[in-house]
Design a protein around this motif. Sequence first.
Motif, short mmCIF file in Angstrom:
data_model
loop_
_atom_site.label_atom_id
_atom_site.label_comp_id
_atom_site.label_asym_id
_atom_site.label_seq_id
_atom_site.Cartn_x
_atom_site.Cartn_y
_atom_site.Cartn_z
N PHE A 18 -18.17 -56.15 -16.47
CA PHE A 18 -17.11 -56.97 -15.55
C PHE A 18 -15.88 -57.08 -16.28
CE2 PHE A 18 -21.48 -57.85 -13.96
CZ PHE A 18 -21.14 -57.88 -12.55
N TYR A 40 -14.07 -60.18 -10.27
CA TYR A 40 -13.96 -59.26 -11.37
C TYR A 40 -13.91 -57.95 -10.66
CZ TYR A 40 -14.82 -63.42 -14.08
OH TYR A 40 -14.82 -64.59 -14.67
N GLN A 82 -19.27 -58.86 -20.39
CA GLN A 82 -17.84 -58.23 -20.46
C GLN A 82 -17.94 -56.64 -20.35
OE1 GLN A 82 -19.56 -59.73 -22.67
NE2 GLN A 82 -19.36 -58.58 -24.87
N ARG A 96 -15.55 -54.22 -11.71
CA ARG A 96 -17.07 -53.98 -12.33
C ARG A 96 -17.00 -52.48 -12.44
NH1 ARG A 96 -22.54 -55.51 -9.45
NH2 ARG A 96 -23.81 -54.53 -11.00
N GLU A 147 -12.72 -58.85 -16.43
CA GLU A 147 -11.88 -60.04 -15.85
C GLU A 147 -10.17 -60.19 -15.79
OE1 GLU A 147 -12.67 -63.71 -17.82
OE2 GLU A 147 -14.82 -63.08 -18.38
N SER A 186 -17.54 -66.03 -9.50
CA SER A 186 -16.57 -65.26 -10.28
C SER A 186 -16.83 -63.80 -10.44
CB SER A 186 -16.32 -65.98 -11.79
OG SER A 186 -17.58 -66.17 -12.31
#
Length: 268
Positions: free
Chosen positions: A266, A150, A263, A152, A268, A146
């Motif tokens: 990355f 995302y 977070q 980055r 989302e 996953s």
Amino acid sequence: MIRKFLLTILLFSSFTFSQKRMPILPECKDKVDVADINSCFKENFNKSINEAITYLASSSEYLLIPEQDIQLRIKINNKGEINLANQEDNIHPLFYQLIEFYINQLNENNIAKGGVEPALDENKKVIELNFKLPVTYKNSNKVNDSFRNYERILSMNVDKKANFYYLILTPDLKLSLRKNNQEFKNFNTIKEYIDFSKKLVLESSYLVKDFNIVNVKDGLSILTNHWLTPSENSKRIILKDKNTNKEYYYYNIGDFLLSSYTQLMFIE
């Protein structure tokens, strides 16, 4: 903890000892005898390639590149330049671009030292040298896929007018430079970004020793060794919490991915 290694064994596919002379590297300029030149070439070229491979391993780990097991085809042309030849194996695009980058660094280093004299055949005619490098990159820590899906953040910077720039690695392995959170410039390859970044003047205050800032948010800041700059060790990551005046150290990306701060890197 993530473990990685790259295995390189220099195999010459179109150059044999019956041929007259291998390329003369800057480190071998004092050699006169053909046997000494050939021996010096193998020793120093293997050393340079393996140093580049070490850097490649560090960046590949940090960028979450999947394992690779390839026969890398390289050539030294009749101008003494090291280049990637046409590849037969399927190489991960980002892995290929990193290889290109570090080979380019080898060429620049050689030029700075006086350049490379090309190979000669038994008739003393300049020839192109082709060979293969078996390269194996392994990563024992299984990364949650996953994270590869995302966007980055690779780095954050600012110019003299206080404009913020974020370099983003997108899921389709492109680089996107965003200015004040707005799309500014997109790049298909690492080389395109490097060429452009040389023209972009940014404040050096956003570099801390050998670390660069990745992101700052809500009193938290992420710093890491540069995603591209050669590093013999895994890319280290530091989390600074101004709210508690604490610092947290992660010695590789695998450890960081297990934290509660992903977070910050990355999207989302």
